[in-house]
Design a protein around this motif. Structure first.
Motif, PDB file in Angstrom:
ATOM      1  N   SER A  31       5.818  47.247  20.542  1.00 24.04           N
ATOM      2  CA  SER A  31       6.134  45.768  21.247  1.00 24.04           C
ATOM      3  C   SER A  31       4.793  45.415  21.783  1.00 24.04           C
ATOM      4  N   LYS A  32       3.921  46.097  21.911  1.00 27.65           N
ATOM      5  CA  LYS A  32       2.600  45.697  22.527  1.00 27.65           C
ATOM      6  C   LYS A  32       1.640  45.021  21.639  1.00 27.65           C
ATOM      7  N   ALA A  33       1.972  45.435  20.294  1.00 26.27           N
ATOM      8  CA  ALA A  33       1.141  44.885  19.458  1.00 26.27           C
ATOM      9  C   ALA A  33       1.109  43.401  19.227  1.00 26.27           C
ATOM     10  N   GLU A  34       0.177  42.749  18.891  1.00 26.37           N
ATOM     11  CA  GLU A  34       0.255  41.224  19.014  1.00 26.37           C
ATOM     12  C   GLU A  34      -0.562  40.768  17.549  1.00 26.37           C
ATOM     13  N   PHE A  35      -0.040  39.576  17.284  1.00 23.41           N
ATOM     14  CA  PHE A  35      -0.706  39.086  15.932  1.00 23.41           C
ATOM     15  C   PHE A  35      -1.918  38.192  16.641  1.00 23.41           C
ATOM     16  N   PHE A  36      -2.981  38.434  16.412  1.00 21.36           N
ATOM     17  CA  PHE A  36      -4.347  38.026  16.962  1.00 21.36           C
ATOM     18  C   PHE A  36      -5.189  37.441  16.143  1.00 21.36           C
ATOM     19  N   THR A  37      -5.452  36.001  16.556  1.00 23.88           N
ATOM     20  CA  THR A  37      -6.615  35.336  15.800  1.00 23.88           C
ATOM     21  C   THR A  37      -7.578  35.045  16.426  1.00 23.88           C
ATOM     22  N   PHE A  38      -8.690  35.336  15.936  1.00 22.22           N
ATOM     23  CA  PHE A  38     -10.204  35.150  16.933  1.00 22.22           C
ATOM     24  C   PHE A  38     -11.147  34.699  16.043  1.00 22.22           C
ATOM     25  N   GLU A  39     -12.014  33.948  16.666  1.00 23.35           N
ATOM     26  CA  GLU A  39     -13.369  33.473  15.937  1.00 23.35           C
ATOM     27  C   GLU A  39     -14.488  33.492  16.812  1.00 23.35           C
ATOM     28  N   ASN A  78     -11.947  47.418  30.303  1.00 18.42           N
ATOM     29  CA  ASN A  78     -10.963  46.459  29.669  1.00 18.42           C
ATOM     30  C   ASN A  78     -10.960  46.599  28.304  1.00 18.42           C
ATOM     31  N   TRP A  79     -10.226  46.615  27.366  1.00 17.29           N
ATOM     32  CA  TRP A  79     -10.310  46.610  26.041  1.00 17.29           C
ATOM     33  C   TRP A  79      -9.232  45.840  25.215  1.00 17.29           C
ATOM     34  N   ILE A  80      -9.491  45.350  23.972  1.00 18.68           N
ATOM     35  CA  ILE A  80      -8.789  44.976  23.096  1.00 18.68           C
ATOM     36  C   ILE A  80      -8.892  45.551  21.647  1.00 18.68           C
ATOM     37  N   SER A  81      -8.087  46.587  21.388  1.00 20.88           N
ATOM     38  CA  SER A  81      -8.258  47.208  20.067  1.00 20.88           C
ATOM     39  C   SER A  81      -7.655  46.584  18.902  1.00 20.88           C
ATOM     40  N   VAL A  82      -8.292  46.580  18.048  1.00 18.27           N
ATOM     41  CA  VAL A  82      -7.828  45.786  16.750  1.00 18.27           C
ATOM     42  C   VAL A  82      -8.173  46.345  15.477  1.00 18.27           C
ATOM     43  N   PRO A 141      -5.331  41.728   6.104  1.00 19.58           N
ATOM     44  CA  PRO A 141      -5.775  41.021   4.843  1.00 19.58           C
ATOM     45  C   PRO A 141      -5.309  39.619   5.094  1.00 19.58           C
ATOM     46  N   ASP A 142      -5.888  38.708   4.417  1.00 18.51           N
ATOM     47  CA  ASP A 142      -5.591  37.294   4.488  1.00 18.51           C
ATOM     48  C   ASP A 142      -4.047  36.923   4.307  1.00 18.51           C
ATOM     49  N   PHE A 143      -3.334  37.613   3.496  1.00 19.27           N
ATOM     50  CA  PHE A 143      -2.089  37.356   2.913  1.00 19.27           C
ATOM     51  C   PHE A 143      -1.015  37.570   3.926  1.00 19.27           C
ATOM     52  N   ILE A 144      -1.194  38.350   5.000  1.00 21.60           N
ATOM     53  CA  ILE A 144      -0.499  38.619   6.021  1.00 21.60           C
ATOM     54  C   ILE A 144      -0.215  37.423   6.911  1.00 21.60           C
ATOM     55  N   THR A 145       1.134  37.216   7.149  1.00 20.98           N
ATOM     56  CA  THR A 145       1.513  36.030   8.048  1.00 20.98           C
ATOM     57  C   THR A 145       2.294  36.618   9.353  1.00 20.98           C
ATOM     58  N   LYS A 146       2.361  35.746  10.317  1.00 23.81           N
ATOM     59  CA  LYS A 146       3.015  36.322  11.565  1.00 23.81           C
ATOM     60  C   LYS A 146       4.288  36.901  11.029  1.00 23.81           C
ATOM     61  N   TYR A 180      -5.913  39.722  13.350  1.00 27.91           N
ATOM     62  CA  TYR A 180      -6.040  41.122  13.376  1.00 27.91           C
ATOM     63  C   TYR A 180      -4.448  41.588  14.244  1.00 27.91           C
ATOM     64  N   ILE A 181      -4.299  43.004  13.933  1.00 31.74           N
ATOM     65  CA  ILE A 181      -3.349  43.537  14.842  1.00 31.74           C
ATOM     66  C   ILE A 181      -4.112  43.877  16.020  1.00 31.74           C
ATOM     67  N   ALA A 182      -3.420  43.722  17.050  1.00 32.84           N
ATOM     68  CA  ALA A 182      -4.177  43.930  18.580  1.00 32.84           C
ATOM     69  C   ALA A 182      -3.491  44.482  19.587  1.00 32.84           C
ATOM     70  N   VAL A 183      -3.778  45.353  20.491  1.00 31.54           N
ATOM     71  CA  VAL A 183      -3.366  45.799  21.474  1.00 31.54           C
ATOM     72  C   VAL A 183      -4.192  45.760  22.747  1.00 31.54           C
ATOM     73  N   ARG A 184      -3.841  45.319  23.704  1.00 29.36           N
ATOM     74  CA  ARG A 184      -4.774  45.057  24.937  1.00 29.36           C
ATOM     75  C   ARG A 184      -4.511  46.309  25.819  1.00 29.36           C
ATOM     76  N   GLY A 185      -5.350  46.578  26.569  1.00 28.61           N
ATOM     77  CA  GLY A 185      -5.244  47.389  27.863  1.00 28.61           C
ATOM     78  C   GLY A 185      -6.485  47.750  28.666  1.00 28.61           C
ATOM     79  N   LYS A 186      -6.339  48.694  29.523  1.00 30.30           N
ATOM     80  CA  LYS A 186      -7.318  48.962  30.587  1.00 30.30           C
ATOM     81  C   LYS A 186      -7.239  50.490  30.625  1.00 30.30           C
ATOM     82  N   GLY A 187      -8.660  51.183  30.711  1.00 30.39           N
ATOM     83  CA  GLY A 187      -8.825  52.742  31.148  1.00 30.39           C
ATOM     84  C   GLY A 187      -9.683  53.201  30.213  1.00 30.39           C
ATOM     85  N   ASN A 188      -9.801  54.543  30.622  1.00 27.23           N
ATOM     86  CA  ASN A 188     -11.001  55.402  29.878  1.00 27.23           C
ATOM     87  C   ASN A 188     -10.395  55.653  28.260  1.00 27.23           C
TER      88      ASN A 188
END
Length: 210
Positions: A130-138, A98-102, A106-111, A29-37
């Protein structure tokens, strides 16, 4: 034909209006973490969504640039998703979420491809990505169900899911890495709340009868 994850993997994106148990494999996933309403105008959640879409659309349109992604195929941008939790659960105080928005990749996208897109989106869209991260999650073993209606009414769907788990010999298995998960299939800006469709997914495990 443009590849659409929602159509190709209906088991993940189009559950029924009743609970079902499913095993979710590892995705990127593309992910951004944060907190708030999340409803705060121009708050951290709204800013995170801007970053997610800036990066994913940069990847989507990469074939029109000098940067060529190996194995690239055109794709429909997947739906916005979110992982949510509170340290002390009180849904009336949304500022404590607290949230992680993602957005799933697609599977072909690499880091490497991801890093290129973050840099390009920052320049082209003129926003800090810059807050975006390459997030792998199962997620593993989960219960899920389609919820139709306002987010504030999700508790009704969750109660149905919880009753289903009791009947089947399972329980919720929330912890710091297994979280309440929502997948947003409707555009809240264009549809009335009663028509919103949201996949609700919870991590589960078998009840130990010993």
């Amino acid at each position: 034909m443009i590849f659409d994850l929602k159509k190709e993997y209906k088991e993940y994106y189009r559950p029924k209006n009743k609970p079902e148990i499913i095993n979710i494999p590892s995705f990127n996933y593309i992910a951004v973490r944060g907190k708030g309403n999340p409803n705060e105008e121009d708050g951290s959640y709204q800013q995170a969504i801007q970053v997610l879409y800036a990066v994913v659309y940069t990847l989507k349109m990469s074939y029109k640039t000098d940067y060529q992604i190996k194995g690239f195929y055109q794709f429909v941008v997947p739906p916005l998703e979110g992982f949510w939790w509170q340290e002390n659960v009180d849904y009336l105080h949304k500022e404590n979420f607290n949230w992680i928005s993602v957005i799933r990749l697609p599977d072909f996208i690499t880091k490497k491809d991801f890093d290129w897109a973050v840099k390009r989106a920052t320049i082209k869209k003129k926003i800090d990505c810059s807050k975006a991260e390459f997030f792998t999650f199962e997620e593993g073993l989960c219960v899920q169900m389609m919820h139709q209606g306002s987010f504030d009414d999700e508790i009704n769907t969750v109660e149905i899911m919880n009753q289903f788990l009791q009947e089947k010999g399972y329980r919720n298995d929330f912890n710091k890495s297994r979280l309440h998960h929502e997948i947003y299939l409707s555009d809240a800006r264009k549809n009335a709340p009663e028509k919103w469709k949201t996949v609700i997914r919870h991590p589960i495990c078998k009840i130990d009868k010993k």
